[in-house]
Each structure stands twice: as structure tokens, then as C-alpha cells.
Design a protein around this motif. Structure first.
Motif, PDB file in Angstrom:
ATOM      1  N   GLU A  57      -3.856   5.264  -3.371  1.00  0.00           N
ATOM      2  CA  GLU A  57      -4.784   6.323  -2.960  1.00  0.00           C
ATOM      3  C   GLU A  57      -5.422   7.019  -4.150  1.00  0.00           C
ATOM      4  O   GLU A  57      -4.974   6.885  -5.286  1.00  0.00           O
ATOM      5  N   GLY A 116      -9.205   4.045  -0.598  1.00  0.00           N
ATOM      6  CA  GLY A 116      -7.849   4.341  -1.053  1.00  0.00           C
ATOM      7  C   GLY A 116      -6.818   4.324   0.061  1.00  0.00           C
ATOM      8  O   GLY A 116      -5.621   4.233  -0.190  1.00  0.00           O
ATOM      9  N   CYS A 117      -7.280   4.428   1.315  1.00  0.00           N
ATOM     10  CA  CYS A 117      -6.352   4.409   2.458  1.00  0.00           C
ATOM     11  C   CYS A 117      -7.177   4.045   3.694  1.00  0.00           C
ATOM     12  O   CYS A 117      -8.371   3.749   3.576  1.00  0.00           O
ATOM     13  N   HIS A 139       0.839  -1.196   0.000  1.00  0.00           N
ATOM     14  CA  HIS A 139       0.000   0.000   0.000  1.00  0.00           C
ATOM     15  C   HIS A 139       0.876   1.248   0.000  1.00  0.00           C
ATOM     16  O   HIS A 139       1.798   1.359   0.807  1.00  0.00           O
ATOM     17  N   MET A 140       0.567   2.160  -0.906  1.00  0.00           N
ATOM     18  CA  MET A 140       1.342   3.397  -0.987  1.00  0.00           C
ATOM     19  C   MET A 140       0.396   4.584  -0.799  1.00  0.00           C
ATOM     20  O   MET A 140      -0.543   4.769  -1.574  1.00  0.00           O
ATOM     21  N   CYS A 141       0.654   5.396   0.231  1.00  0.00           N
ATOM     22  CA  CYS A 141      -0.130   6.617   0.432  1.00  0.00           C
ATOM     23  C   CYS A 141       0.343   7.686  -0.551  1.00  0.00           C
ATOM     24  O   CYS A 141       1.440   7.612  -1.088  1.00  0.00           O
TER      25      CYS A 141
HETATM   26 ZN   LIG Z   1      -2.492   5.311   2.560  1.00  0.00          ZN
END
Ligand SMILES: [Zn+2]
Length: 341
Positions: A262, A316-317, A239-241
Motif C-alpha cells: 500500500e 496499492g489495494c 499483498h499486505m495492507c
Molecule cells: Zn490492501
């Protein structure tokens, strides 16, 4: 297509097999105040007690209808096991690290793990919660465990200011810490999978373009993610913010089965770049839409994600604690409606 359980569908989707409809779930934190009230399991206790953690996490599946159980609800567990001092958090704010174990370059270069941190109280809590959740939901529901990645672990150990500075000025220090973080991620992932988790989600935004130049992702971090994915025994999700647009191509070759992004990333563009190399997960806006808008807006944004070709419909997050249950239910409703036509 023959009947499949939501667990089979989720796992098939992660490895790129065809499914009758895309799963709708969350691979990021799901604890909300409404769910705490509905389950009787509240933050901050639910971060530290395996029974309460299991109860609140299962609530997002049983009450909202999300097609999976995702826990924990914060990212301080590995940091605390490594000697960070943390604030416990409150009903509607996550625990946070306020003191890192290493303050100087010498501390950081000499940093090592003396004992098996899987035996630490926080990580044992997660392992126990995994068993409890599997016991309660049975074999048909997917279980997704979360943990921070090597970049976030290095940041925990030295604090964000030193981390960012030393990535550029003293990369040998950061590489030493990243190696420790990578080994922890591998051992801890495999332990969670052994205890009954189906997939591991690793948020590791400290390696991403919101904090560092995209070229760092390829040189410093990509080899570590490849090492993690090739040494873990189950499906992995990265997971990439923030805006991961510039590193999507590199993310697609990490060997992680799932990539969670995200809303700052255009899903149509992400789908074009990633193609069949990974399962695209996202990306209904957790704050602008899920927290602050109406169910009709959630349905619209979910339709956009599905039109753009996400493989798993998800926030998305991590969810904001005051996200209303009706908006989360609208996410599930949107997926169901999408397949009626
Ligand atoms: Zn995130």
C-alpha cells in the motif's frame, strides 16, 4: 526486444526478467460501480455467479485497459466454505463475515475440515470463473486469482478479537488454525492454476504490523508463506495492507514472486530493501488518489511509483466501488506516457 503479449510481460516481470515496459494492472479487487453498469454485471450477484464474476472482472481489462484480469471482488469465499456466516453485501459494499464457526478455545483446537472444501459452492464458483475467463480472453491476457491467506483464514475461523488475543496468549491454537489455512491456500492455489489462472494473489494483512508486532511475522508467519510458495505450481503474490515497512525484508524471503504494498510504504525505500529478491507491485493510493482525485493526480502518483522503481504499476489495494473509470484509465495512460520519452 521482440514483441511480447501482456501475459508474457506480466509473467516475465514476476520472475524478474527484463521487459520492454512495466505492466499496469491490479492484483487486488477491481469491481467498481461504473464497470458494473458498463458490463451489466453487478454486485452482489457477481460474487456468487461465475459468469457474472467473469464478465465484471474482464471489464477492468477490456474497458479500462488494465493488463490483466483479476477476481474475485471480496475475501469471504474461504471463510464461507469453512462455516462462517456472511452478509451478501450490496451494489457498493463487499460481503462480510458476521459469525465465525468457533467461539471457544476448545472449538478452535478441535476445528478440522471434514470434506474437500474445493467442492464447496463458493470455491467452485471461482474455479468455474477461471475457466470462463480463460475461454473469453484467450491465451494472451494474464489471469490473476485472489484468495485470503492463512492469517486471514485463522481470523475468519475464530473472529478477530480471539485471533489477536490467542496469537499472544495461546499460540498453539492459532498455529493449529494456520496449518489448516496454509493447506487450504496450497490446494486452492494449485486448483486455480490448473483451471487456467496465471498467478495467485494472497492478501493476508492479519499477519502484518497493522495488527501484530513485526516480530510475529517472522516467527509465526514467514515459515507458512515459505511452505505455500514452495508447494504451489505457479507464481504467487503476497499483498499486505497498511504500513508493511518493518516486514519488507522478511516479505522478500517468503519465496513469493510478487510483493504488493500500500501507499503507506515508501516505494523507493521498498525497492532498496527488496532489490531483485521479488517483484515490487504498487502503489497508487486507492482512496486518496484513485477514488477522490483527478486523472492529473493519478498520473503524477503513477509517475512517482515508476520513478521509485516499481516493477508492476498497480493500485496499492483493492479499488473502492465508486472509483471513476476515468481515473483508472489515467493509470494506464501514465504508464504509456512514461515510456514515450
Ligand atoms: Zn490492501
Amino acid at each position: 526486444m521482440a514483441f511480447m503479449t501482456i501475459r508474457e510481460r506480466f509473467l516475465d516481470c514476476l520472475i524478474g526478467s527484463d521487459v520492454d515496459k512495466i505492466p499496469v494492472c491490479s492484483v487486488t479487487q477491481t469491481g467498481t460501480v461504473e464497470l458494473m453498469e458498463a458490463t451489466g454485471s453487478y454486485w452482489p450477484e457477481a460474487h456468487y455467479n461465475p459468469e457474472k464474476m467473469a464478465t465484471l472482472a474482464i471489464g477492468a481489462h477490456k474497458i479500462v485497459g488494465l493488463e490483466g484480469v483479476r477476481y474475485p471482488f471480496d475475501g469471504t469465499d474461504i471463510g464461507q466454505a469453512l462455516g462462517c456466516e456472511i452478509k451478501n453485501g450490496t451494489l457498493d459494499s463487499q460481503p462480510s463475515i458476521y459469525k465465525s464457526p468457533c467461539q471457544t478455545k476448545e472449538d478452535a483446537l478441535n476445528f478440522s475440515i471434514s470434506e474437500n472444501i474445493l467442492d464447496s459452492e463458493r470455491l467452485s464458483t471461482l474455479l468455474d470463473a477461471t475457466k470462463i475467463i480463460r475461454g473469453r480472453v484467450g491465451e494472451d491476457v494474464p489471469i490473476i486469482a485472489g484468495m485470503v491467506g492463512p492469517a486471514a483464514i485463522a481470523t475468519c475461523i475464530v473472529g478477530v478479537t480471539n485471533y489477536l488475543m490467542w496469537c499472544i496468549t495461546n499460540p498453539e491454537i492459532i498455529k493449529h488454525l494456520l496449518k489448516i489455512g496454509t493447506d487450504i491456500c496450497i490446494d486452492y492455489s494449485n486448483a486455480l492454476l490448473e483451471h487456467g489462472a496465471d498467478a495467485i494473489c494472497i492478501p493476508d494483512s492479519e499477519s502484518g504490523p497493522d495488527l501484530l508486532p513485526p516480530s510475529c511475522f517472522e516467527t509465526l508467519f514467514l515459515p507458512l508463506y515459505k511452505k505455500i510458495s514452495s508447494n504451489t505450481t505457479g507464481p504467487m503474490i503476497l499483498h499486505m495492507c497498511g504500513d508493511a515497512t518493518d516486514i519488507l525484508d522478511s516479505m522478500a524471503i517468503t519465496g513469493f514472486e510478487g510483493l504488493s504494498i500500500e501507499e503507506k510504504v515508501n516505494t523507493k525505500y521498498a525497492n532498496d530493501v527488496i532489490g531483485k529478491r521479488a517483484c515490487l507491485i504498487g502503489n497508487v493510493a486507492p482512496v486518496d488518489i484513485l477514488l477522490s482525485s483527478q486523472p492529473s493526480d493519478v498520473i503524477k502518483d503513477a509517475q512517482r511509483c515508476m520513478d521509485d522503481g516499481v516493477n508492476i504499476l498497480a493500485p496499492g489495494c483493492g479499488l473502492a466501488p465508486h472509483t471513476p473509470t476515468k481515473n483508472l484509465k489515467a493509470l494506464v495512460y501514465a504508464r504509456n506516457e512514461y515510456y514515450k520519452n
